[in-house]
Design an enzyme around this catalytic site. Sequence first.
Site, short mmCIF file in Angstrom:
data_model
loop_
_atom_site.label_atom_id
_atom_site.label_comp_id
_atom_site.label_asym_id
_atom_site.label_seq_id
_atom_site.Cartn_x
_atom_site.Cartn_y
_atom_site.Cartn_z
N CYS A 13 -1.04 -59.09 -2.11
CA CYS A 13 0.01 -58.10 -1.91
C CYS A 13 0.07 -57.71 -0.43
O CYS A 13 -0.78 -58.13 0.38
CB CYS A 13 -0.31 -56.86 -2.73
SG CYS A 13 -1.87 -56.16 -2.22
N HIS A 42 -11.33 -56.38 -3.25
CA HIS A 42 -12.18 -56.71 -4.39
C HIS A 42 -12.04 -58.18 -4.78
O HIS A 42 -11.58 -58.51 -5.87
CB HIS A 42 -11.86 -55.78 -5.57
CG HIS A 42 -12.57 -54.46 -5.47
ND1 HIS A 42 -12.32 -53.40 -6.30
CD2 HIS A 42 -13.55 -54.06 -4.62
CE1 HIS A 42 -13.12 -52.39 -5.96
NE2 HIS A 42 -13.85 -52.77 -4.93
N CYS A 96 -4.65 -49.22 2.41
CA CYS A 96 -3.26 -49.59 2.11
C CYS A 96 -2.36 -48.35 2.20
O CYS A 96 -2.73 -47.28 1.70
CB CYS A 96 -3.18 -50.19 0.71
SG CYS A 96 -1.49 -50.57 0.26
N GLU A 126 -11.15 -46.49 -5.01
CA GLU A 126 -9.87 -45.84 -4.69
C GLU A 126 -9.80 -44.45 -5.33
O GLU A 126 -9.40 -43.47 -4.68
CB GLU A 126 -8.69 -46.69 -5.20
CG GLU A 126 -7.36 -46.01 -4.89
CD GLU A 126 -6.18 -46.61 -5.63
OE1 GLU A 126 -6.10 -47.84 -5.78
OE2 GLU A 126 -5.31 -45.81 -6.04
N CYS A 193 1.66 -48.69 -7.32
CA CYS A 193 2.34 -49.35 -6.20
C CYS A 193 3.29 -50.44 -6.71
O CYS A 193 3.15 -50.93 -7.82
CB CYS A 193 1.33 -49.90 -5.20
SG CYS A 193 0.74 -51.53 -5.63
N SER A 221 -12.14 -56.58 -9.59
CA SER A 221 -10.81 -56.12 -9.15
C SER A 221 -10.09 -55.44 -10.31
O SER A 221 -9.82 -56.07 -11.34
CB SER A 221 -10.00 -57.33 -8.65
OG SER A 221 -8.63 -57.06 -8.74
N ASN A 223 -6.98 -54.39 -10.52
CA ASN A 223 -5.63 -54.86 -10.84
C ASN A 223 -5.67 -56.22 -11.52
O ASN A 223 -4.85 -56.51 -12.38
CB ASN A 223 -4.74 -54.83 -9.59
CG ASN A 223 -4.98 -55.98 -8.65
OD1 ASN A 223 -4.47 -57.06 -8.86
ND2 ASN A 223 -5.80 -55.76 -7.63
N SER A 265 -5.52 -59.20 -4.86
CA SER A 265 -6.49 -59.55 -3.81
C SER A 265 -6.80 -61.05 -3.81
O SER A 265 -7.83 -61.46 -3.28
CB SER A 265 -7.77 -58.71 -3.99
OG SER A 265 -8.15 -58.66 -5.35
FE1 SF4 Z 1 -1.81 -51.68 -1.69
FE2 SF4 Z 1 -3.50 -52.03 -3.72
FE3 SF4 Z 1 -0.85 -52.05 -4.11
FE4 SF4 Z 1 -2.00 -54.05 -2.82
S1 SF4 Z 1 -2.34 -53.51 -4.98
S2 SF4 Z 1 -0.08 -53.00 -2.21
S3 SF4 Z 1 -3.62 -52.99 -1.70
S4 SF4 Z 1 -2.08 -50.33 -3.43
#
Ligand code: SF4
Length: 285
Positions: A13, A42, A96, A126, A193, A221, A223, A265
């Site tokens: 990202c 991560h 970020c 975070e 995000c 990680s 996400n 990531s």
């Molecule tokens: Fe930012 Fe995390 Fe979203 Fe990537 S996943 S844009 S690092 S907040």
Amino acid sequence: MPVIRIAEEAGACYGVERALAMVEAAVAKGGAPVKTLGPLIHNPRVVNSLKHQGVSVVDSASDAAGAALLLRTHGVTPEEERIARDQCAKVMDATCPFVKKAHAAAELLAKEGYAVYVVGEAGHPEVEATLAHVPGSIAINSADDVEKYAKALRQARRIGLIVQTTMSASRLNEVVSATLPLAEEVRVMNTICEATAGHQDSCRRLAQQSDVMIVIGGRISANTTRLAEIASQYCPRTHHIEGPDELLANWFEGAENIGITAGASTPESHIKSVYQAIATMVGAN
Ligand code: SF4
């Protein structure tokens, strides 16, 4: 012959690409040794590759005195940042901007008199950094957590919720629904995000059409783990891997449609190498 598809939105990202560009520039510049406060992102394979370029990870800013220190994408506590600025030769803030937005939202809610709760995983860097921006704030991660804090939530009456950037919309909805009956007012700052929302939607669509889903990214990680959870809901044959060496040929037996997605990531090169390895295994190239 099986069809292999990559999710429309997958992989590194904006925040991760920005952090990697910053660390590469710092290494190229030379001078003070480059360190990162916690893993920069991560993804253990990326962190390991940075280690080979001389970039080490420190657990606390006081371990980086005299170094050029990058603050991780997930953000740091105000205290850690203060120590870094006092003691390091140089501080580069790779937090970020979406995480910074969540910090600002939490501070605004506190200033306006809301009891602040962070919808996210306690212990995740975070979430810990966000909590540290508003002393007294608490992390809640599920309807069960809301139940656990029901007394405090009732007493607060005005509840402000901000959200871990990588949270799923469905989990947020679950927490909001459980919180609403307990308070006079619930204000939600949706700080999920854009990359997270886009990756999750694409993953859901692809998993619905796939017999096997491969999710690439660090096991630590948040996400990527969330993508694996979403994919599993629609495609039971989902596997979360960090790299092509973990693939097993028998995962793809009888599969006509194979889907690939990757966490925020995961660099593009990792997606390509996994795609290539699967194509070789199933004879699709
Ligand atoms: Fe930012 Fe995390 Fe979203 Fe990537 S996943 S844009 S690092 S907040």
